[in-house]
Design a protein around this motif. Structure first.
Motif: not given
Length: 179
Positions: A6, A11, A72, A149, A162, A166
């Protein structure tokens, strides 16, 4: 073993929290691990992703059961929804398509954040990861899986968002990679 690359700490933090990974150092990289996962934070960009992936390859024995994963966030066109999980089947880098799985989207790997809708999907690390794993014949399984994102508005994506994006798809990622 699952090897995860990542780019950014937010992430990685979703996986660190979910799997209770322990922090250490490997060369100049931060690595998080437990008994069956090793996650490395590469930093942004193709060269950083290539070097981080190669560091994992060079420092740990590869078995047929190992899976390498680049995950990511990514920017995407409005045909994708925020939070959508994308299993990429190829990477476009410098105008060349590198296809490794048919009938999957191709992500464009770019050198800087994109603030205009010029691509279907875009990130800054996928080609570096791909380039490292594809040149090692011992690696049998690898995936590039991204979470949308933003719609090319990177300034709107913060650290907590972020991580949350994930964290919300970890179980879905596990299903894709059979982990």
């Amino acid at each position: 073993m699952l090897y995860i690359v990542s780019a950014l700490k937010p992430e990685a933090q979703a996986f660190v929290d979910h799997y209770k990974l322990k922090k250490s150092k490997l060369n100049n990289f931060t690595i998080f691990s437990n008994y069956n996962i090793r996650l490395i934070i590469s930093g942004m960009g193709v060269e950083n992703a290539r070097l981080a992936t190669q560091t994992l390859i060079n420092n740990f024995d590869i078995t047929d059961d190992d899976t390498y994963l680049n995950t990511g966030i990514c920017g995407a066109s409005r045909s994708y929804t925020i939070g959508e999980l994308i299993e990429c089947g190829g990477v476009n880098y410098n105008g060349i398509d590198h296809i490794f799985q048919e009938n999957r989207p191709i992500i464009s790997c770019v050198s800087e954040e994109v603030a205009t809708p010029s691509y279907e999907l875009a990130d800054m690390e996928s080609y570096g990861f791909y380039d490292a794993v594809i040149h090692n014949p011992a690696i049998k399984q690898f995936h590039i899986i991204k979470v949308v994102s933003d719609h090319f508005e990177p300034q709107k994506v913060g650290k907590e968002e972020t991580k949350s994006l994930l964290f919300n798809v970890i179980d879905d990622i596990n299903k894709i990679i059979n982990f």
